[in-house]
Design a protein around this motif. Structure first.
Motif, PDB file in Angstrom:
ATOM      1  N   ALA A 137       0.844  -1.192   0.000  1.00 13.78           N
ATOM      2  CA  ALA A 137       0.000   0.000   0.000  1.00 13.78           C
ATOM      3  C   ALA A 137       0.886   1.251   0.000  1.00 13.78           C
ATOM      4  CB  ALA A 137      -0.903   0.009   1.221  1.00 13.78           C
ATOM      5  N   VAL A 138       0.396   2.292  -0.666  1.00 12.45           N
ATOM      6  CA  VAL A 138       1.087   3.578  -0.672  1.00 12.45           C
ATOM      7  C   VAL A 138       0.053   4.646  -0.322  1.00 12.45           C
ATOM      8  CG1 VAL A 138       2.413   5.248  -2.029  1.00 12.45           C
ATOM      9  CG2 VAL A 138       2.663   2.799  -2.489  1.00 12.45           C
ATOM     10  N   TYR A 139       0.341   5.424   0.729  1.00 14.26           N
ATOM     11  CA  TYR A 139      -0.544   6.494   1.173  1.00 14.26           C
ATOM     12  C   TYR A 139       0.266   7.761   1.332  1.00 14.26           C
ATOM     13  CZ  TYR A 139      -3.633   2.693   2.472  1.00 14.26           C
ATOM     14  OH  TYR A 139      -4.431   1.591   2.437  1.00 14.26           O
ATOM     15  N   TYR A 140      -0.413   8.878   1.213  1.00 10.75           N
ATOM     16  CA  TYR A 140       0.193  10.178   1.448  1.00 10.75           C
ATOM     17  C   TYR A 140      -0.661  10.876   2.495  1.00 10.75           C
ATOM     18  CZ  TYR A 140       2.665   8.868  -2.690  1.00 10.75           C
ATOM     19  OH  TYR A 140       3.447   8.169  -3.583  1.00 10.75           O
ATOM     20  N   ILE A 141      -0.042  11.248   3.607  1.00 13.46           N
ATOM     21  CA  ILE A 141      -0.788  11.875   4.693  1.00 13.46           C
ATOM     22  C   ILE A 141      -0.161  13.220   5.054  1.00 13.46           C
ATOM     23  CG2 ILE A 141      -1.711   9.735   5.669  1.00 13.46           C
ATOM     24  CD1 ILE A 141       0.554   9.795   7.721  1.00 13.46           C
ATOM     25  N   ALA A 142      -1.026  14.137   5.468  1.00 11.97           N
ATOM     26  CA  ALA A 142      -0.580  15.454   5.925  1.00 11.97           C
ATOM     27  C   ALA A 142      -1.524  15.919   7.024  1.00 11.97           C
ATOM     28  CB  ALA A 142      -0.584  16.453   4.771  1.00 11.97           C
ATOM     29  N   GLN A 143      -1.027  16.809   7.863  1.00 14.48           N
ATOM     30  CA  GLN A 143      -1.850  17.386   8.928  1.00 14.48           C
ATOM     31  C   GLN A 143      -2.062  18.869   8.680  1.00 14.48           C
ATOM     32  OE1 GLN A 143      -0.053  15.646  12.739  1.00 14.48           O
ATOM     33  NE2 GLN A 143      -2.269  15.695  13.049  1.00 14.48           N
ATOM     34  N   TYR A 144      -3.123  19.388   9.284  1.00 17.02           N
ATOM     35  CA  TYR A 144      -3.454  20.799   9.179  1.00 17.02           C
ATOM     36  C   TYR A 144      -4.222  21.196  10.435  1.00 17.02           C
ATOM     37  CZ  TYR A 144      -7.803  18.652   7.785  1.00 17.02           C
ATOM     38  OH  TYR A 144      -8.915  17.861   7.771  1.00 17.02           O
ATOM     39  N   PRO A 145      -4.177  22.473  10.811  1.00 16.36           N
ATOM     40  CA  PRO A 145      -4.864  22.914  12.028  1.00 16.36           C
ATOM     41  C   PRO A 145      -6.378  23.010  11.822  1.00 16.36           C
ATOM     42  CG  PRO A 145      -3.794  24.764  10.956  1.00 16.36           C
ATOM     43  CD  PRO A 145      -3.401  23.534  10.186  1.00 16.36           C
ATOM     44  N   VAL A 146      -7.115  22.703  12.884  1.00  9.67           N
ATOM     45  CA  VAL A 146      -8.579  22.853  12.910  1.00  9.67           C
ATOM     46  C   VAL A 146      -8.925  23.616  14.194  1.00  9.67           C
ATOM     47  CG1 VAL A 146     -10.810  21.675  12.832  1.00  9.67           C
ATOM     48  CG2 VAL A 146      -8.835  20.625  11.732  1.00  9.67           C
ATOM     49  N   PRO A 147      -8.742  24.949  14.198  1.00  6.86           N
ATOM     50  CA  PRO A 147      -8.952  25.709  15.420  1.00  6.86           C
ATOM     51  C   PRO A 147     -10.416  25.883  15.798  1.00  6.86           C
ATOM     52  CG  PRO A 147      -8.341  27.177  13.633  1.00  6.86           C
ATOM     53  CD  PRO A 147      -8.247  25.770  13.104  1.00  6.86           C
ATOM     54  N   GLN A 148     -11.316  25.802  14.807  1.00  5.81           N
ATOM     55  CA  GLN A 148     -12.739  26.013  15.077  1.00  5.81           C
ATOM     56  C   GLN A 148     -13.554  25.349  13.979  1.00  5.81           C
ATOM     57  OE1 GLN A 148     -12.762  30.257  14.944  1.00  5.81           O
ATOM     58  NE2 GLN A 148     -12.915  30.368  12.731  1.00  5.81           N
ATOM     59  N   GLN A 149     -14.841  25.235  14.216  1.00  5.24           N
ATOM     60  CA  GLN A 149     -15.726  24.679  13.191  1.00  5.24           C
ATOM     61  C   GLN A 149     -15.810  25.659  12.033  1.00  5.24           C
ATOM     62  OE1 GLN A 149     -19.698  23.735  14.487  1.00  5.24           O
ATOM     63  NE2 GLN A 149     -20.445  23.539  12.397  1.00  5.24           N
ATOM     64  N   GLU A 150     -15.534  25.179  10.829  1.00  5.77           N
ATOM     65  CA  GLU A 150     -15.649  26.006   9.641  1.00  5.77           C
ATOM     66  C   GLU A 150     -15.484  25.144   8.397  1.00  5.77           C
ATOM     67  OE1 GLU A 150     -12.592  28.998   9.091  1.00  5.77           O
ATOM     68  OE2 GLU A 150     -11.108  27.691   9.984  1.00  5.77           O
ATOM     69  N   THR A 151     -15.855  25.705   7.287  1.00  3.51           N
ATOM     70  CA  THR A 151     -15.663  25.030   6.011  1.00  3.51           C
ATOM     71  C   THR A 151     -14.335  25.474   5.434  1.00  3.51           C
ATOM     72  OG1 THR A 151     -18.032  24.918   5.612  1.00  3.51           O
ATOM     73  CG2 THR A 151     -16.601  24.680   3.693  1.00  3.51           C
ATOM     74  N   ARG A 152     -13.534  24.510   5.012  1.00  4.94           N
ATOM     75  CA  ARG A 152     -12.228  24.785   4.435  1.00  4.94           C
ATOM     76  C   ARG A 152     -12.215  24.334   2.979  1.00  4.94           C
ATOM     77  NH1 ARG A 152      -7.837  24.707   8.186  1.00  4.94           N
ATOM     78  NH2 ARG A 152      -8.515  25.794  10.033  1.00  4.94           N
ATOM     79  N   THR A 153     -11.367  24.978   2.198  1.00  3.33           N
ATOM     80  CA  THR A 153     -11.181  24.621   0.798  1.00  3.33           C
ATOM     81  C   THR A 153      -9.809  23.977   0.639  1.00  3.33           C
ATOM     82  OG1 THR A 153     -12.561  26.465   0.091  1.00  3.33           O
ATOM     83  CG2 THR A 153     -11.084  25.514  -1.564  1.00  3.33           C
ATOM     84  N   PHE A 154      -9.803  22.771   0.094  1.00  2.00           N
ATOM     85  CA  PHE A 154      -8.571  22.022  -0.125  1.00  2.00           C
ATOM     86  C   PHE A 154      -8.222  22.062  -1.611  1.00  2.00           C
ATOM     87  CE2 PHE A 154     -10.209  20.387   3.769  1.00  2.00           C
ATOM     88  CZ  PHE A 154      -9.116  19.993   4.516  1.00  2.00           C
ATOM     89  N   GLU A 155      -6.950  22.220  -1.898  1.00  2.00           N
ATOM     90  CA  GLU A 155      -6.447  22.077  -3.260  1.00  2.00           C
ATOM     91  C   GLU A 155      -5.297  21.085  -3.198  1.00  2.00           C
ATOM     92  OE1 GLU A 155      -5.752  25.171  -6.551  1.00  2.00           O
ATOM     93  OE2 GLU A 155      -3.763  24.881  -5.643  1.00  2.00           O
ATOM     94  N   ILE A 156      -5.454  19.968  -3.891  1.00  2.00           N
ATOM     95  CA  ILE A 156      -4.470  18.887  -3.865  1.00  2.00           C
ATOM     96  C   ILE A 156      -3.943  18.684  -5.282  1.00  2.00           C
ATOM     97  CG2 ILE A 156      -4.060  16.473  -3.263  1.00  2.00           C
ATOM     98  CD1 ILE A 156      -4.967  18.275  -0.882  1.00  2.00           C
TER      99      ILE A 156
END
Length: 144
Positions: free
Chosen positions: A104-123
């Motif tokens: 298996a090959v996976y790519y993982i990253a972390q990001y902050p979640v300081p509060q409830q909100e909608t975020r936009t991801f660009e991968i």
């Protein structure tokens, strides 16, 4: 690390079963003969042992994004990069780590979640000389 791959695979498979639930569900994009699977979740879903083995911070204010690339039913190596933006358009770069084991090959990253909100991801996923971009929104909640 075998437990990490098993957890991430289980997370992807279990959320696929709930595909109608977009908030919790795994998503995928197909680019020709390649499929990119992706999901994001709060890091508190990881056990302490798995978080430690993957060198991830387990916190209610940390999210994890998981990417896998499949071609002809087999995992593919890729270069994965990206960013996540909050509602004010502040961007945080995503620094992906490659996890490879037991086929298996996976790519993982972390990001902050300081509060409830909608975020936009660009991968961005690059295989060979092709770069494919995935954009999605996700409502995030700090964990418990």
């Amino acid at each position: 690390m075998g437990r990490l791959a098993l957890f991430l695979l289980t997370a992807c498979l279990s959320v696929t079963a709930m595909a109608a639930d977009v908030i919790k569900g795994e998503r995928q994009e197909t680019f020709g003969d390649m499929t990119v699977h992706y999901n994001t979740f709060n890091s508190t879903y990881l056990t302490p042992d798995i978080a430690k083995s993957a060198e991830l911070i387990r916190s209610k204010n940390q999210g994890v994004i998981n990417i896998s690339v499949i071609k002809d039913g087999k995992p593919q190596m890729a270069q994965v990069s990206g960013s996540v933006k909050d509602l004010t358009s502040q961007s945080v770069p995503l620094i992906f780590k490659q996890i490879t084991e037991q086929g298996a090959v996976y790519y993982i990253a972390q990001y902050p979640v300081p509060q409830q909100e909608t975020r936009t991801f660009e991968i961005k996923v690059q295989t060979g000389d092709k770069i494919n971009t995935i954009n999605f929104n996700q409502e995030l909640f700090p964990g418990e």
